[in-house]
Design a protein around this motif. Sequence first.
Motif, PDB file in Angstrom:
ATOM      1  N   SER A   1       0.823  -1.222   0.000  1.00  0.00           N
ATOM      2  CA  SER A   1       0.000   0.000   0.000  1.00  0.00           C
ATOM      3  C   SER A   1       0.851   1.263   0.000  1.00  0.00           C
ATOM      4  O   SER A   1       0.494   2.251  -0.659  1.00  0.00           O
ATOM      5  CB  SER A   1      -0.939  -0.010   1.209  1.00  0.00           C
ATOM      6  N   THR A   2       1.969   1.253   0.709  1.00  0.00           N
ATOM      7  CA  THR A   2       2.853   2.416   0.721  1.00  0.00           C
ATOM      8  C   THR A   2       3.410   2.664  -0.678  1.00  0.00           C
ATOM      9  O   THR A   2       3.436   3.807  -1.159  1.00  0.00           O
ATOM     10  CB  THR A   2       3.995   2.229   1.735  1.00  0.00           C
TER      11      THR A   2
ATOM     12  N   ARG B   1      -9.426   5.508  -2.469  1.00  0.00           N
ATOM     13  CA  ARG B   1      -9.929   5.030  -1.173  1.00  0.00           C
ATOM     14  C   ARG B   1      -9.509   3.569  -0.941  1.00  0.00           C
ATOM     15  O   ARG B   1      -9.151   3.184   0.170  1.00  0.00           O
ATOM     16  CB  ARG B   1     -11.455   5.165  -1.146  1.00  0.00           C
ATOM     17  N   LEU B   2      -9.516   2.756  -1.994  1.00  0.00           N
ATOM     18  CA  LEU B   2      -9.124   1.352  -1.881  1.00  0.00           C
ATOM     19  C   LEU B   2      -7.659   1.223  -1.467  1.00  0.00           C
ATOM     20  O   LEU B   2      -7.320   0.420  -0.592  1.00  0.00           O
ATOM     21  CB  LEU B   2      -9.371   0.637  -3.214  1.00  0.00           C
ATOM     22  N   ILE B   3      -6.788   2.016  -2.075  1.00  0.00           N
ATOM     23  CA  ILE B   3      -5.363   1.989  -1.702  1.00  0.00           C
ATOM     24  C   ILE B   3      -5.211   2.323  -0.223  1.00  0.00           C
ATOM     25  O   ILE B   3      -4.489   1.640   0.519  1.00  0.00           O
ATOM     26  CB  ILE B   3      -4.545   2.972  -2.573  1.00  0.00           C
TER      27      ILE B   3
ATOM     28  N   ILE C   1      -4.606   0.761   5.649  1.00  0.00           N
ATOM     29  CA  ILE C   1      -5.075   0.772   7.036  1.00  0.00           C
ATOM     30  C   ILE C   1      -5.279  -0.653   7.528  1.00  0.00           C
ATOM     31  O   ILE C   1      -4.824  -1.031   8.622  1.00  0.00           O
ATOM     32  CB  ILE C   1      -6.366   1.613   7.171  1.00  0.00           C
ATOM     33  N   GLU C   2      -5.932  -1.480   6.703  1.00  0.00           N
ATOM     34  CA  GLU C   2      -6.207  -2.868   7.091  1.00  0.00           C
ATOM     35  C   GLU C   2      -4.933  -3.675   7.284  1.00  0.00           C
ATOM     36  O   GLU C   2      -4.868  -4.531   8.167  1.00  0.00           O
ATOM     37  CB  GLU C   2      -7.099  -3.535   6.038  1.00  0.00           C
ATOM     38  N   SER C   3      -3.917  -3.407   6.476  1.00  0.00           N
ATOM     39  CA  SER C   3      -2.659  -4.156   6.591  1.00  0.00           C
ATOM     40  C   SER C   3      -1.787  -3.645   7.733  1.00  0.00           C
ATOM     41  O   SER C   3      -0.783  -4.269   8.078  1.00  0.00           O
ATOM     42  CB  SER C   3      -1.875  -4.074   5.278  1.00  0.00           C
ATOM     43  N   GLY C   4      -2.146  -2.502   8.305  1.00  0.00           N
ATOM     44  CA  GLY C   4      -1.354  -1.928   9.379  1.00  0.00           C
ATOM     45  C   GLY C   4      -0.226  -1.026   8.892  1.00  0.00           C
ATOM     46  O   GLY C   4       0.527  -0.487   9.697  1.00  0.00           O
ATOM     47  N   GLU C   5      -0.102  -0.859   7.566  1.00  0.00           N
ATOM     48  CA  GLU C   5       0.928   0.040   7.032  1.00  0.00           C
ATOM     49  C   GLU C   5       0.605   1.497   7.334  1.00  0.00           C
ATOM     50  O   GLU C   5       1.504   2.304   7.556  1.00  0.00           O
ATOM     51  CB  GLU C   5       1.040  -0.110   5.510  1.00  0.00           C
ATOM     52  N   PHE C   6      -0.698   1.839   7.286  1.00  0.00           N
ATOM     53  CA  PHE C   6      -1.135   3.207   7.502  1.00  0.00           C
ATOM     54  C   PHE C   6      -1.807   3.325   8.854  1.00  0.00           C
ATOM     55  O   PHE C   6      -2.401   2.361   9.349  1.00  0.00           O
ATOM     56  CB  PHE C   6      -2.140   3.642   6.423  1.00  0.00           C
ATOM     57  N   ARG C   7      -1.704   4.515   9.416  1.00  0.00           N
ATOM     58  CA  ARG C   7      -2.403   4.779  10.668  1.00  0.00           C
ATOM     59  C   ARG C   7      -3.909   4.756  10.418  1.00  0.00           C
ATOM     60  O   ARG C   7      -4.370   4.955   9.298  1.00  0.00           O
ATOM     61  CB  ARG C   7      -1.980   6.138  11.223  1.00  0.00           C
ATOM     62  N   THR C   8      -4.658   4.515  11.479  1.00  0.00           N
ATOM     63  CA  THR C   8      -6.113   4.456  11.360  1.00  0.00           C
ATOM     64  C   THR C   8      -6.682   5.866  11.308  1.00  0.00           C
ATOM     65  O   THR C   8      -6.436   6.681  12.187  1.00  0.00           O
ATOM     66  CB  THR C   8      -6.721   3.683  12.544  1.00  0.00           C
TER      67      THR C   8
ATOM     68  N   PHE D   1       5.719  14.484   2.612  1.00  0.00           N
ATOM     69  CA  PHE D   1       4.649  15.146   3.358  1.00  0.00           C
ATOM     70  C   PHE D   1       3.452  14.214   3.553  1.00  0.00           C
ATOM     71  O   PHE D   1       2.962  14.034   4.669  1.00  0.00           O
ATOM     72  CB  PHE D   1       4.214  16.414   2.613  1.00  0.00           C
ATOM     73  N   ILE D   2       2.988  13.598   2.456  1.00  0.00           N
ATOM     74  CA  ILE D   2       1.800  12.739   2.549  1.00  0.00           C
ATOM     75  C   ILE D   2       2.098  11.482   3.347  1.00  0.00           C
ATOM     76  O   ILE D   2       1.360  11.116   4.267  1.00  0.00           O
ATOM     77  CB  ILE D   2       1.255  12.406   1.150  1.00  0.00           C
ATOM     78  N   LEU D   3       3.201  10.812   3.012  1.00  0.00           N
ATOM     79  CA  LEU D   3       3.506   9.572   3.725  1.00  0.00           C
ATOM     80  C   LEU D   3       3.821   9.828   5.190  1.00  0.00           C
ATOM     81  O   LEU D   3       3.508   9.005   6.052  1.00  0.00           O
ATOM     82  CB  LEU D   3       4.675   8.835   3.046  1.00  0.00           C
ATOM     83  N   GLY D   4       4.421  10.986   5.481  1.00  0.00           N
ATOM     84  CA  GLY D   4       4.701  11.325   6.877  1.00  0.00           C
ATOM     85  C   GLY D   4       3.443  11.403   7.731  1.00  0.00           C
ATOM     86  O   GLY D   4       3.467  11.110   8.921  1.00  0.00           O
ATOM     87  N   GLY D   5       2.339  11.760   7.115  1.00  0.00           N
ATOM     88  CA  GLY D   5       1.078  11.851   7.846  1.00  0.00           C
ATOM     89  C   GLY D   5       0.276  10.565   7.841  1.00  0.00           C
ATOM     90  O   GLY D   5      -0.623  10.385   8.671  1.00  0.00           O
ATOM     91  N   VAL D   6       0.594   9.657   6.922  1.00  0.00           N
ATOM     92  CA  VAL D   6      -0.244   8.467   6.744  1.00  0.00           C
ATOM     93  C   VAL D   6       0.418   7.198   7.269  1.00  0.00           C
ATOM     94  O   VAL D   6      -0.215   6.385   7.949  1.00  0.00           O
ATOM     95  CB  VAL D   6      -0.603   8.290   5.235  1.00  0.00           C
ATOM     96  N   VAL D   7       1.700   7.002   6.922  1.00  0.00           N
ATOM     97  CA  VAL D   7       2.369   5.719   7.231  1.00  0.00           C
ATOM     98  C   VAL D   7       2.672   5.642   8.718  1.00  0.00           C
ATOM     99  O   VAL D   7       3.087   6.617   9.340  1.00  0.00           O
ATOM    100  CB  VAL D   7       3.651   5.579   6.385  1.00  0.00           C
ATOM    101  N   ARG D   8       2.502   4.446   9.265  1.00  0.00           N
ATOM    102  CA  ARG D   8       2.816   4.209  10.679  1.00  0.00           C
ATOM    103  C   ARG D   8       4.299   4.332  10.925  1.00  0.00           C
ATOM    104  O   ARG D   8       5.102   3.938  10.150  1.00  0.00           O
ATOM    105  CB  ARG D   8       2.374   2.797  11.100  1.00  0.00           C
TER     106      ARG D   8
END
Length: 193
Positions: A80-81, A132-134, A139-146, A186-193
Amino acid sequence: MPKNHSPRKKQFLDESLKMIHEKGYQATTMRDLAERMGFEVSNIYNFIDSKETLLETYLFQISEDFHSGIDHILESSHNSTGKLKALISLNIQLTATKPYQVGLLVNEWRNLKEPKLKKFTDRRSEYEEKVRLIISEGIESGEFRTFDLDIITHAVLSSVRWIYYWYTDHTEEANPIELEKQLTEFILGGVVR
């Protein structure tokens, strides 16, 4: 529109896109386009059927470019990342090469008339669902924060939609590689765990 235009037709189409960007679709007239090109209004119809046809053609063309790109991303083996990075890259690449078409996509789609407007908004919703699917899979895989899925989807889309402005209205040269690097961080810094 076919890619193999005569130089004069390509110049006309390029200038039309710039003028629509500068004045807005509603305020741009066929007479304005003719004056900018230095010929009679009747000669415009050698290049396009109508201003509406120009808008429809370019909007659906750039929309399909985005759909084709995101479909390749979704079909890829990236996690997903990696898919989110590829999505950012897609937006920057298309905007760097077709900034005025992307500007139409962001600002002028509301000027479409039915049934084209409905077709366009349906395709736009499909694209948002793909984004939204990406994010959902991340989120479901735990790569992204909820996050609230709607909020983060629109935040990501908003973060990439403004880029056309950099290429159309900025006086300094935009470096797409630097822009992609900073926007991705910027985007990944806010999204990725």
